[in-house]
Design a protein around this motif. Structure first.
Motif, short mmCIF file in Angstrom:
data_model
loop_
_atom_site.label_atom_id
_atom_site.label_comp_id
_atom_site.label_asym_id
_atom_site.label_seq_id
_atom_site.Cartn_x
_atom_site.Cartn_y
_atom_site.Cartn_z
N LEU A 155 28.82 44.62 40.41
CA LEU A 155 29.47 43.85 40.82
C LEU A 155 30.96 44.70 40.68
O LEU A 155 32.18 44.04 40.94
N ALA A 156 31.53 45.76 40.61
CA ALA A 156 32.02 45.66 40.07
C ALA A 156 33.05 46.55 40.99
O ALA A 156 32.49 47.18 42.10
N THR A 157 34.83 47.14 41.40
CA THR A 157 34.84 47.32 42.23
C THR A 157 36.15 48.38 41.98
O THR A 157 36.25 48.54 40.97
N PRO A 158 36.39 49.67 42.86
CA PRO A 158 37.61 50.05 42.21
C PRO A 158 38.93 49.53 41.19
O PRO A 158 39.62 49.63 41.24
N PHE A 159 39.48 48.35 41.94
CA PHE A 159 40.15 46.89 41.64
C PHE A 159 39.84 46.17 40.57
O PHE A 159 40.85 45.38 39.79
N THR A 160 38.44 46.43 39.61
CA THR A 160 38.91 45.41 38.55
C THR A 160 39.43 45.94 37.26
O THR A 160 39.58 44.43 36.75
N LEU A 161 39.53 47.33 37.24
CA LEU A 161 40.00 47.49 36.08
C LEU A 161 41.27 47.37 35.96
O LEU A 161 42.40 48.25 35.58
N GLY A 162 42.32 46.75 37.12
CA GLY A 162 43.93 46.69 37.75
C GLY A 162 44.36 47.79 38.24
O GLY A 162 45.57 47.57 38.13
N VAL A 163 43.32 48.77 39.12
CA VAL A 163 44.76 49.54 38.98
C VAL A 163 45.25 49.08 40.32
O VAL A 163 46.48 49.82 40.16
N GLY A 201 50.40 53.58 35.58
CA GLY A 201 50.76 52.83 34.14
C GLY A 201 49.87 51.76 33.87
O GLY A 201 49.48 51.50 32.72
N ALA A 202 49.10 51.13 34.92
CA ALA A 202 48.09 50.24 34.75
C ALA A 202 46.52 50.52 33.21
O ALA A 202 45.95 50.47 32.98
N VAL A 203 46.64 51.79 34.71
CA VAL A 203 45.04 52.62 33.86
C VAL A 203 45.71 53.98 32.47
O VAL A 203 44.71 52.72 31.66
N ALA A 204 46.65 53.40 32.01
CA ALA A 204 47.39 54.24 30.98
C ALA A 204 47.48 52.35 30.11
O ALA A 204 47.02 52.81 28.40
N ILE A 205 47.39 51.39 30.67
CA ILE A 205 47.45 50.46 29.45
C ILE A 205 46.23 50.19 29.66
O ILE A 205 45.66 50.04 27.91
N VAL A 206 45.07 49.87 30.40
CA VAL A 206 44.05 49.58 30.49
C VAL A 206 43.11 50.80 29.22
O VAL A 206 42.20 50.12 27.99
N GLY A 239 40.75 45.51 31.51
CA GLY A 239 41.37 45.21 33.39
C GLY A 239 40.90 44.16 33.58
O GLY A 239 41.99 43.77 34.04
N ILE A 240 40.13 43.27 33.85
CA ILE A 240 40.82 41.38 33.79
C ILE A 240 41.38 40.84 33.14
O ILE A 240 42.60 39.79 34.30
N THR A 241 42.16 40.92 32.06
CA THR A 241 43.10 40.33 32.22
C THR A 241 44.49 41.16 32.71
O THR A 241 45.00 40.26 32.87
#
Lengths: 267, 267, 333
Positions: free
Chosen positions: C87-95, C131-136, C156-158
Motif C-alpha cells: 500500500l506504499a506510494t511514492p508519496f508515503t515518505l513525505g517527498v 529537503g524532505a528526503v534528507a530529513i526522512v 515519512g508519515i510523521t
C-alpha cells in the motif's frame, strides 16, 4: 568448517527482558558434515549467535571463521555461496510462485544483470524434488501451509548450493506432523548431499532427534557443549532451563527424549 | 444597543475589502471602527484594527467593538447568526457582476445612514462607466483574454475570467470581447491549447497584491507570453501586464480599473 | 516462458502501448487540427497556430505526462518493495509533502527565482522534495547504522503530517486566491507550455532510472525480508539506500514537473502485477511503460472533457484510483 571464535555481541534488552540480549565470549565449531544444535531458553542468544555465524551481523569482538577464513573479510555474495540461512518464518510482501522463490536462491551465483540459465533451473528443480515440493512449483507461495513454506524455503537454500545450512527455529510454528517431516528432511539432506547443518532451537526433543552434537546457551554464554548424549543431562537441563526433567532413550523413536517434570527448586 | 457614532449614525466593522472601499466612498469612513485582514485601501484603514477575514473572523474583538453594522461575506452564515443574535445588523456581501457594485453601494449607504451620499457616489460611478462605455462603443471590439493568475514567469496554471463576473463585465464595457465568454463561470483554468485556439487579439495579464512590481518584472511577465507566438496578441505586442488590487476588488475603484483596461484595449 | 522471452515480451507489449499513447495523444484534442498544416514548412512557425497547438500545447504535455507517469509508477514499485508494503506510494515518505510546501511558498511569496528558463514553482518544489528526503533519511538513520524500514515509514508519515500542517498554516495566512491556486497545484497539471521544464526534470529522472535498472533482482529478494535477502547475498543496506534515493529523486522530479498526481504510483504497479506477476525484472519496466501510457491517457481525457476548461488530471486519476485502492484493500483482507 564453520567456527565461532570468542564471539561477543550485545544489544539492549528486548521487550519483557531484564538483562541485555546477545552473546558473550561464545566459541563453537560446526564440523564438515555435522549437525550441531544450538539450544537454550528464550532470550539466551540462539538467534543472535546464528546471525553472527551467517555473517548477517558483525560481532563486537571475536571472529567467525569459515574454512579458516574470517567472514568479515568477505563480501555478502561470497559468504552466501558458502552459507545459506532458513529463518523461523518467511512472509512475502508480494505474491511469488514457489519456483520463483526457489530460484531466488541462485542470487549469489549470478552477475548483476545475468538471467537464470538452464543450470540454475536444473538446480532449482533438484532442490524442489529433494524437499518433496516439486508438485508445488506453480503455486503462489503465500497460499502454502506452514510446513510446505518451510520446505520450500529449505529448497531455496539448497538451490543456493551452499555447503553450510543454518536454520533458526525451523519448526517453531509447525504442527507435530510437519516437525517430524522437517527433521527427516534435514537428516536426509545431511546424509545424501553432505550439507553441514547448524540448527538453533528451543525444542529439546527435535534437537535430540536430529543433532550429533549440541551447544547449550544460557544468558548469552555457553553452558555446555559436546555430543548430544553428553549435553542432554539432567544437570544441564536443570541449570539452563530451571526444570527437572526425565531424560531417557526412547527405543521406538531411536533417540533421547526429554520430558520436563517440574520447575526445579532453588538450592 | 451599540453605541452610535457622531451624528447618530451606526459604527461599522467591514471584513470585506470591496465594501470597506464603498464605505469610505460614501463618506462613512469615520464610522468604520474595524476592517478585515486583507483590507489595504484606502490608506486610512491601515490604522484600524484588523478583525480577521473569511475563514477566521475574530468574533470576540468584533463583539467588544460592538459595531452597529457588520459587513461579512455571504458564506459566513454562522457568524451572521451569531451577530444577529446579539443585535448587530449584518450586511452580507456577495461578489457578482459589475451592476452589483453600485447596488451594494446604495444598500450599504442606507444601512449606515449615508443614503444621500451613497446615491451620489453610485450615480457618479455609473456615469463614469457610461462615459467609458460610450467612448469604447465607436471602436472595433477586440477579442480579449483576461488572465488573473499564472505561475510567475511561465505560462503554467493559467486562470482566466469566464463569461460571468465583474471582470468580464468591465472588459466588455471597456470595448473588449472576452474569448472565454461562453464558459459561464467566473474562473476558468485554461490550457495553452485553448488559448491558441481562442486566438485573442489582446491579453490582459492582471496581477494583484504586487504593486511593488518593477517595470523589469512586468516586462518579464510579458515575455513569458512569447512562448505562444501564434497568438495574435503576442504577435502584435498587445499583451498588457496590469498590476494592482483595483482590478480584483469589486469596489468603487473599478472605475479606475475600467479606464486602465479601456486604455489597454485602445492601444 | 524463459525469463529472457518474458522480459522481451513485456517490454514490447507495454512499450507498444506507451508508444501508441505518445503518438495518438498529440493528434487528438478539443481543437480540430490539420496535420498537413502542422507540418507545412511554407508557413513560418510564429504564424502557424496548428503547428503551435501541436508543438507547444500538445506535444510537451504528452511528453510531460509520459515522464511523470513513468517516474511515479516506477517509484511506486520501488517504494513498495523497499517498504515491503503493497500500500506504499511514492508519496508515503513525505517527498510530495516537501514538494508541495516548496511549491506553495513559491506561489504565495512570488520571488523572481527563475533559473535557466524554469520558473520558481518547479524549482521550489524540487528543493522541497530534496529537503524532505534528507530529513526522512536523517531520521531513519539517526539511531543506528542500518536503515530501518519501519522507522523510515514512521518518519515519512510523521513528516507528511507535519508538512501538511505547515502548509495549512501558511495557506491560512495567505489570501483566498493564492490558497485556491495552491490547492489547484496539488491536483496536478501537465500543461507545461514549453520543453524547458521537461528538459530540466529529465536528467534527474535519467539518473533515477539508471539506478532502477540495477535494482530489480535485489528488490525481489527484499520481499523475503532484509535478513533473508542478506543471507542470499544481497547487500541490503546498499540496496535500500539506492532504492530510497533513486525513487525519491524520480518522485521529486516528477512532482516538480507535473504536481503530485495521485494514485499513479499505486494503481499502475498493482495492475501490472495482476498481469505479469511479481518479479521486479518484469514489473519495473512494465510499470514504467504502462505508467507513461496511463497518465498520457488520463491527461488527454482531462484536457478534452470540459474544454476549454481543464479538468485537473489529479482529479481524474483519483476518481479511478480511489475505488481501485478500496478494491485492493478489500481483496487483501
Amino acid at each position: 568448517m564453520l567456527r565461532a571464535d570468542d564471539l561477543t555481541y550485545e544489544h539492549p534488552p528486548g521487550p519483557g527482558q531484564e538483562t541485555p540480549g546477545g552473546v558473550r565470549h561464545v566459541s563453537l565449531e560446526i564440523p564438515r558434515g555435522g549437525i550441531v544444535g544450538i539450544l537454550g531458553p528464550n532470550g539466551s542468544g540462539k538467534t543472535t549467535l546464528l546471525r553472527l555465524m551467517a555473517g548477517l551481523i558483525k560481532p563486537a569482538s571475536g571472529r567467525v571463521l569459515l574454512n579458516g577464513r574470517d567472514l568479515a573479510s568477505r563480501s555478502r555474495r561470497e559468504v552466501a555461496r558458502e552459507i545459506a540461512v532458513v529463518p523461523q518464518e518467511t512472509r512475502l510482501a508480494f505474491d511469488f510462485t514457489v519456483l520463483e522463490v526457489v530460484l531466488m536462491g541462485r542470487f549469489p551465483h549470478l552477475g548483476a544483470f545475468q538471467l537464470e540459465g538452464d543450470e540454475d533451473a536444473r538446480l532449482a528443480r533438484q532442490a524442489l524434488e529433494d524437499t518433496g515440493t516439486a508438485h508445488l512449483a506453480g503455486r503462489m507461495f503465500p497460499t502454502l501451509s506452514g510446513g510446505e513454506k518451510q520446505r520450500v524455503i529449505i529448497a531455496a537454500a539448497l538451490a543456493q548450493a551452499a555447503p553450510v545450512l543454518l536454520l533458526d527455529e525451523p519448526t517453531a510454528s509447525l504442527d507435530p506432523g510437519s516437525q517430524i517431516e522437517i527433521a527427516a528432511l534435514l537428516r536426509r539432506l545431511n546424509a545424501r548431499r553432505q550439507v553441514t547443518l547448524g540448527v538453533a532451537t528451543h525444542d529439546l526433543n527435535f534437537a535430540a532427534s536430529l543433532c550429533t552434537s549440541l551447544v547449550l546457551l544460557r544468558q548469552g554464554r555457553v553452558a555446555a557443549a559436546g555430543p548430544t548424549s553428553e549435553v542432554l543431562t539432567h544437570e544441564h537441563i536443570r541449570t539452563v532451563y530451571g526444570v527437572d526433567a526425565d531424560i531417557s532413550f526412547n527405543e521406538r523413536a531411536g533417540h533421547l527424549t526429554v520430558v520436563p517434570l517440574a520447575r526445579a527448586g532453588h538450592h | 444597543m451599540p453605541p452610535p457614532a457622531a451624528g447618530g449614525r451606526p459604527t461599522v466593522v467591514s471584513l470585506v475589502p470591496a465594501v470597506t472601499e464603498m464605505l469610505f466612498a460614501v463618506g462613512a469612513g469615520p464610522q468604520v471602527v474595524g476592517v478585515g485582514s486583507f483590507d489595504s485601501w484606502p490608506p486610512e484603514v491601515r490604522h484600524l484594527p484588523k478583525l480577521g477575514a473569511l475563514l477566521d473572523p475574530d468574533v470576540e474583538r468584533i463583539l467588544r467593538l460592538r459595531p452597529g453594522v457588520l459587513v461579512l461575506h455571504v458564506s459566513q452564515q454562522e457568524l451572521r447568526t451569531q451577530m444577529e443574535r446579539v443585535g448587530i445588523r449584518v450586511f452580507a456581501h456577495a461578489t457578482g457582476g459589475l451592476d452589483d457594485v453600485p447596488r451594494n453601494m446604495r444598500k450599504i449607504g442606507s444601512l449606515v445612514g449615508r443614503a444621500a451620499e451613497a446615491e451620489e457616489a453610485a450615480a457618479a460611478f455609473e456615469r463614469s462607466l457610461d462615459e467609458i462605455r460610450a467612448r469604447a462603443a465607436g471602436r472595433a471590439r477586440r477579442r480579449t483574454l483576461i488572465v488573473f493568475g499564472h505561475e510567475p514567469g511561465a505560462l503554467r496554471a493559467i486562470d482566466a475570467s469566464g463569461g460571468i463576473g465583474f471582470l468580464h463585465d468591465v472588459v466588455t464595457l471597456a470595448g473588449g470581447e472576452n474569448v472565454f465568454a461562453s464558459v459561464k463561470r467566473e474562473s476558468v483554468r485554461v490550457s495553452t491549447e485553448a488559448i491558441l485556439a481562442a486566438a485573442p487579439e489582446v491579453i490582459l495579464d492582471l496581477r494583484y497584491g504586487q504593486e511593488w512590481e518593477s517595470e523589469a518584472e512586468a516586462a518579464r511577465e510579458r515575455a513569458a507570453w512569447n512562448a505562444l507566438p501564434a497568438v495574435p496578441a503576442v504577435r502584435t505586442g498587445r499583451v498588457h501586464v496590469l498590476s494592482g488590487d483595483r482590478f480584483v476588488i469589486p469596489g468603487p475603484r473599478l472605475v479606475e480599473a475600467a479606464r486602465d483596461i479601456a486604455a489597454a484595449l485602445e492601444d | 516462458m524463459p525469463m529472457r522471452r518474458r522480459m522481451a515480451f513485456t517490454v514490447l507489449t507495454f512499450g507498444g502501448l506507451a508508444a501508441a499513447a505518445c503518438l495518438i495523444a498529440p493528434l487528438i484534442g478539443s481543437t480540430p487540427l490539420s496535420l498537413r498544416r502542422v507540418f507545412d514548412g511554407s508557413v513560418p512557425f510564429a504564424e502557424n497556430p496548428d503547428a503551435q497547438i501541436f508543438f507547444v500545447a500538445r506535444l510537451p504535455r504528452t511528453l510531460a505526462a509520459a515522464l511523470v507517469g513513468a517516474s511515479l509508477a516506477a517509484a511506486g514499485v520501488v517504494f513498495q518493495a523497499l517498504l515491503r508494503n503493497p500500500l506504499a506510494t511514492p508519496f508515503t515518505l513525505g517527498v510530495s509533502a516537501g514538494a508541495a510546501l516548496g511549491a506553495m511558498l513559491a506561489i504565495i511569496f512570488p520571488v523572481g527565482l527563475a533559473f535557466a528558463g524554469v520558473s520558481s514553482v518547479p524549482i521550489a518544489s524540487f528543493a522541497g522534495a530534496l529537503g524532505a528526503v534528507a530529513i526522512v533519511y536523517a531520521l531513519a538513520t539517526v539511531r543506528r547504522q542500518g536503515l530501518s524500514t519501519t522507522v523510515l515509514l514512521l518518519a515519512g508519515i510523521t513528516l507528511n503530517a507535519f508538512f501538511s500542517s505547515v502548509i495549512l498554516f501558511i495557506q491560512y495566512l495567505a489570501d483566498f486566491t493564492q490558497t485556491f491556486r495552491t490547492v489547484r497545484w496539488l491536483m496536478g497539471d501537465l500543461d507545461v507550455g514549453s520543453y524547458t521544464p521537461i528538459l530540466a526534470a529529465l536528467p534527474f529522472m535519467l539518473v533515477a532510472f539508471a539506478a532502477f535498472s540495477v535494482l530489480p533482482r535485489a528488490l525481489n529478494l527484499l520481499t523475503l525480508g532484509a535478513d533473508a535477502a542478506a543471507a542470499r547475498g544481497v547487500d541490503v543496506l546498499r540496496t535500500q539506500r539506492l532504492s530510497f534515493f533513486s525513487a525519491s529523486l524520480a518522485t521529486g522530479a516528477a512532482v516538480s514537473l507535473g504536481g503530485p498526481v495521485g494514485f499513479i504510483g499505486i494503481i499502475v504497479p498493482h495492475l501490472v502485477r495482476l498481469l505479469v506477476g511479481s518479479d521486479h525484472r518484469i514489473v519495473l519496466p512494465a510499470a514504467t511503460l504502462f505508467g507513461a501510457a496511463f497518465l498520457i491517457a488520463c491527461d488527454t481525457a482531462s484536457r478534452m472533457v470540459m474544454a476549454p476548461m481543464e479538468l485537473p488530471v489529479g482529479i481524474l486519476t483519483a476518481l479511478i484510483g480511489g475505488p481501485f485502492f478500496l478494491w485492493l484493500l478489500l481483496r487483501r483482507s
